[in-house]
Design an enzyme around this catalytic site. Structure first.
Site, PDB file in Angstrom:
ATOM      1  N   ARG A   1     -12.500  -2.985 -14.288  1.00 27.89           N
ATOM      2  CA  ARG A   1     -12.484  -4.454 -14.325  1.00 27.89           C
ATOM      3  C   ARG A   1     -13.055  -4.982 -13.013  1.00 27.89           C
ATOM      4  O   ARG A   1     -12.647  -4.534 -11.943  1.00 27.89           O
ATOM      5  CB  ARG A   1     -11.061  -4.963 -14.516  1.00 27.89           C
ATOM      6  CG  ARG A   1     -11.037  -6.481 -14.657  1.00 27.89           C
ATOM      7  CD  ARG A   1      -9.668  -6.981 -14.960  1.00 27.89           C
ATOM      8  NE  ARG A   1      -8.794  -6.899 -13.808  1.00 27.89           N
ATOM      9  CZ  ARG A   1      -7.500  -7.223 -13.836  1.00 27.89           C
ATOM     10  NH1 ARG A   1      -6.959  -7.633 -14.959  1.00 27.89           N
ATOM     11  NH2 ARG A   1      -6.772  -7.146 -12.759  1.00 27.89           N
TER      12      ARG A   1
ATOM     13  N   ASN B   1      -0.399 -10.656 -19.809  1.00 26.53           N
ATOM     14  CA  ASN B   1       0.323 -11.243 -18.668  1.00 26.53           C
ATOM     15  C   ASN B   1      -0.165 -12.665 -18.414  1.00 26.53           C
ATOM     16  O   ASN B   1       0.630 -13.597 -18.289  1.00 26.53           O
ATOM     17  CB  ASN B   1       0.122 -10.419 -17.396  1.00 26.53           C
ATOM     18  CG  ASN B   1       0.520  -8.974 -17.578  1.00 26.53           C
ATOM     19  OD1 ASN B   1       1.255  -8.657 -18.502  1.00 26.53           O
ATOM     20  ND2 ASN B   1       0.026  -8.109 -16.726  1.00 26.53           N
ATOM     21  N   ASP B   2      -1.480 -12.800 -18.343  1.00 28.24           N
ATOM     22  CA  ASP B   2      -2.017 -14.137 -18.110  1.00 28.24           C
ATOM     23  C   ASP B   2      -2.049 -14.973 -19.379  1.00 28.24           C
ATOM     24  O   ASP B   2      -1.795 -16.171 -19.340  1.00 28.24           O
ATOM     25  CB  ASP B   2      -3.428 -14.044 -17.504  1.00 28.24           C
ATOM     26  CG  ASP B   2      -3.360 -13.775 -16.020  1.00 28.24           C
ATOM     27  OD1 ASP B   2      -2.575 -14.466 -15.348  1.00 28.24           O
ATOM     28  OD2 ASP B   2      -4.058 -12.873 -15.533  1.00 28.24           O
TER      29      ASP B   2
ATOM     30  N   HIS C   1       0.824  -1.201   0.000  1.00 25.11           N
ATOM     31  CA  HIS C   1       0.000   0.000   0.000  1.00 25.11           C
ATOM     32  C   HIS C   1       0.869   1.266   0.000  1.00 25.11           C
ATOM     33  O   HIS C   1       0.616   2.213  -0.736  1.00 25.11           O
ATOM     34  CB  HIS C   1      -0.877  -0.057   1.247  1.00 25.11           C
ATOM     35  CG  HIS C   1      -1.745   1.126   1.409  1.00 25.11           C
ATOM     36  ND1 HIS C   1      -3.000   1.183   0.863  1.00 25.11           N
ATOM     37  CD2 HIS C   1      -1.517   2.300   2.009  1.00 25.11           C
ATOM     38  CE1 HIS C   1      -3.509   2.356   1.141  1.00 25.11           C
ATOM     39  NE2 HIS C   1      -2.638   3.046   1.843  1.00 25.11           N
TER      40      HIS C   1
ATOM     41  N   ARG D   1       3.893 -16.567 -14.341  1.00 19.56           N
ATOM     42  CA  ARG D   1       4.330 -15.176 -14.543  1.00 19.56           C
ATOM     43  C   ARG D   1       5.126 -14.621 -13.373  1.00 19.56           C
ATOM     44  O   ARG D   1       5.795 -13.599 -13.513  1.00 19.56           O
ATOM     45  CB  ARG D   1       3.128 -14.274 -14.843  1.00 19.56           C
ATOM     46  CG  ARG D   1       2.090 -14.276 -13.756  1.00 19.56           C
ATOM     47  CD  ARG D   1       0.822 -13.581 -14.178  1.00 19.56           C
ATOM     48  NE  ARG D   1       0.804 -12.164 -13.844  1.00 19.56           N
ATOM     49  CZ  ARG D   1      -0.267 -11.388 -13.959  1.00 19.56           C
ATOM     50  NH1 ARG D   1      -1.406 -11.893 -14.437  1.00 19.56           N
ATOM     51  NH2 ARG D   1      -0.238 -10.137 -13.629  1.00 19.56           N
TER      52      ARG D   1
HETATM   53  C1  PEP Z   1      -3.112  -9.438 -17.726  1.00 21.43           C
HETATM   54  O1  PEP Z   1      -3.293 -10.574 -17.311  1.00 21.43           O
HETATM   55  O2  PEP Z   1      -2.441  -9.168 -18.738  1.00 21.43           O
HETATM   56  C2  PEP Z   1      -3.691  -8.288 -17.015  1.00 21.43           C
HETATM   57  C3  PEP Z   1      -3.605  -7.067 -17.500  1.00 21.43           C
HETATM   58  O3  PEP Z   1      -4.281  -8.516 -15.807  1.00 21.43           O
HETATM   59  P1  PEP Z   1      -3.488  -8.743 -14.426  1.00 21.43           P
HETATM   60  O4  PEP Z   1      -2.058  -8.385 -14.660  1.00 21.43           O
HETATM   61  O5  PEP Z   1      -4.175  -7.858 -13.440  1.00 21.43           O
HETATM   62  O6  PEP Z   1      -3.728 -10.199 -14.184  1.00 21.43           O
HETATM   63 MG    MG Z   2      -4.807 -11.006 -15.875  1.00 27.13          MG
END
Ligand code: PEP
Ligand code: MG
Length: 585
Positions: free
Chosen positions: A336, A458-459, A193, A469
């Site tokens: 989101r 990312n996912d 935080h 990741r």
């Molecule tokens: C992703 O997965 O690319 C993404 C933007 O979401 P987060 O990083 O919050 O999982």
């Molecule tokens: Mg994601």
């Protein structure tokens, strides 16, 4: 004075030079000091005075924090006010002084022990965490037993705050005062935080310094380099000069970034693109826009939960969304819905430990299991939708049925709002994240159900390449330019364009110079990223022609490995646009 140089984790960039101010941590006494019968009333009076002062301070801090950094940071003090007004806690304090005939310090220490043990014995992570809040409040009362001490602690001068760690309440209170030049902590990490708050308030911060709080004393001179994650204690004059010039360079660089932020988002051959910001806190909105964001492309709403100790109410959600939407107006905000579970587990969600969290009850799966919680969030988003341009974004969609269920729930929430005559945007756009390979392969089917899609690289890369990741051991395999990844992204973008639907990339890939050029070449026009990268990406996309990127990508797509693709892009782009990488790769 000894000169020491320490390495830590730079969590908020920038350089500051100044004097140390150590935060005073209360150590509860372990000495049972008894008093006589005649002293009893006086001691009780002393305790009441401390409670009253603490109460007043808490109200004042809450109001200040609310005014400067917003409601969502002030809630901690609401909770603390409830603790200090708790009848059984106060009764215990008074009871110990009266029956044992002891000093108030000892009573506080005993009560703290009792509550710590009590909370620790509860088999509920959320309740267990409350022990910190009780200790926080009791330590404030403890300090207030000696009120003369408090006034002289701060002389109003700008200082560098050094502490073992900062509780969220302390971070909100201290950083919002405007007299903290920099922060250096023993503990903490990027997503804490305090780190998020420091970044949004532009305060250079280094964490994870292990024992800096024991190595410095008040008045020591410190250099905090939040960009490179270094702290220098009592540096000699020559080093100070070096850092003063580094600080100047950094400030010039920031000014340069802000200049770039004002330039138009057009490629060299005149194609428009837009750059949006990924944020986690409402405080980040002004910074994002000052760096050239054209909207908030991803508000990770799970951070509302990460800051809270209970499940946030509809009103708490609404306050945060309204603030972001109003601050971003007339630019769009993509909210989101919570992406919790997996590694982002929280006690108040009461999710059992899962053997494989990344493949478990995460994001929309969790929301669809706990529909009442989900409806609270949807209702707050819909209420905020009349205050500006709001879009709903659903994370981790795997199959069509999930979208259908979400739509039914949105309809249900709209009906409830209509019944209560609460306004909302009837046409609020609904989009889904494409971040599970199964959803990517179904893009042609899923896209017909929604207004837009956002690719979460990312996912998507994590699941498509089977590379965790956040696991350093396999991070060498996490390759956005892997030919498989590019084929998949091309497939998604082509379908979205064929359907005339908006497509964004909101994963870290959009913030990587080479990848951004490749995405542009694949036809992408909307990029959403951590605000700090917006000027760099704007600069590179302004320095290339879309037509060149398209050509280079066509060639790169025929190559067999990520490395070949990377080399090809660098070489071809440099050949045509030698200035493209001026701000670094
Ligand atoms: C992703 O997965 O690319 C993404 C933007 O979401 P987060 O990083 O919050 O999982
Ligand atoms: Mg994601």
């Amino acid at each position: 004075m000894e000169y020491i140089r320490l390495r830590g984790l730079g969590v908020s960039p920038g350089i500051a030079i100044g004097e140390v101010q150590l935060t005073e941590q209360v150590v509860f006494t372990n000495r049972k000091e008894t008093i006589s019968g005649q002293e009893l009333d006086g001691e009780l009076h002393r305790l009441e005075g401390a409670i009253e002062r603490t109460n007043k301070q808490l109200v004042q801090i809450r109001d200040n924090v609310k005014a400067i950094v917003g409601d969502e940071h002030a809630f901690i003090f609401e909770a603390h006010l409830l603790i200090i007004q708790d009848k059984s806690l106060l009764k215990s304090l008074r009871g110990i002084i009266r029956t044992e005939k002891v000093r108030a310090e000892w009573a506080i220490s005993r009560v703290n022990d009792k509550y710590q043990k009590l909370f620790e014995s509860i088999d509920d992570e959320y309740l267990m965490q409350r022990k910190y809040d009780v200790a926080d409040v009791l330590s404030k009362i403890y300090k207030n037993l000696e009120p003369t001490d408090t006034g002289k602690k701060e002389d109003g001068k700008e200082k560098i705050l050094v502490a073992r760690e900062l509780l969220p309440s302390e971070a909100a209170m201290r950083l919002s005062k405007g007299n903290v030049l920099a922060v250096a902590l023993d503990m903490g990490g990027q997503t804490s935080h305090t780190a998020i708050l420091a970044r949004s308030l532009n305060i250079p911060t280094v964490m994870g310094l292990r024992n800096i709080s024991q190595r410095v004393k008040n008045g020591d001179v410190l250099i905090v380099d939040g960009t490179d994650g270094e702290v220098l204690i009592n540096p000699p004059m020559a080093i100070r000069k070096e850092f003063i010039s580094k600080k100047q360079k950094y400030n010039d660089y920031r000014k340069e970034l802000e200049k770039i932020a004002k330039l138009s988002s057009k490629t060299l051959d005149g194609y428009d693109f837009s750059l949006l910001a990924n944020i986690e806190l409402p405080e980040e909105v002004p910074l994002a826009f000052s760096l050239g964001a054209e909207g908030i492309g991803l508000f990770r709403s799970e951070f509302i939960y990460l800051q809270s100790t209970t499940s946030p109410s509809e009103e708490a959600h609404f306050q945060i969304y309204s603030r972001i939407v109003k601050d971003a107006h007339p630019s769009p905000v993509y909210i989101r819905t919570v992406d919790m579970g997996g590694e982002k587990n929280l006690p108040q969600l009461k999710i059992e430990k899962e053997p494989n969290p990344a493949l478990g009850l995460r994001a929309i799966r969790l929301s669809l299991r706990d529909r009442e919680l989900f409806k609270i969030q949807l209702k707050a988003i819909l209420r905020a939708s009349v205050l500006g341009k709001v879009k709903v974004l659903i994370p981790m969609i795997t199959e069509l049925e999930e979208i259908k269920e979400v739509k039914l729930l949105i309809e249900e929430v709209k009906r409830e709002l209509r019944q209560k005559n609460i306004p909302y945007d009837e046409n609020i756009p609904l989009g889904v994240m494409i971040e599970v390979p199964a959803a990517a392969a179904l893009t042609d089917i899923l896209i017909k159900e929604v207004d837009y899609i956002s690719i979460g690289t990312n996912d998507l890369i994590q699941y498509y390449l089977a590379v965790d990741r956040s696991n350093e051991l396999v991070s060498y395999l996490f390759k956005p330019l892997h030919p498989s990844v590019l084929r998949l992204i091309k497939f998604i973008i082509d379908i979205a364009q064929g359907e005339n639907k908006e497509v964004t990339v909101c994963g870290e890939m959009a913030a990587d110079t080479l990848s951004a050029i490749v995405l542009l070449g694949l036809g992408l026009r909307k990029f959403s990223m951590n605000p700090i990268f917006i000027p760099k990406i704007k600069n590179v996309l302004r320095s290339v022609k879309y037509k060149t990127a398209e050509e280079v990508v066509r060639e790169a797509m025929m190559l067999k490995t990520a490395q070949e693709i990377e080399e090809c892009v660098i070489e071809r782009i440099l050949f045509k646009h030698p200035k493209a990488f001026l701000m670094g790769l």
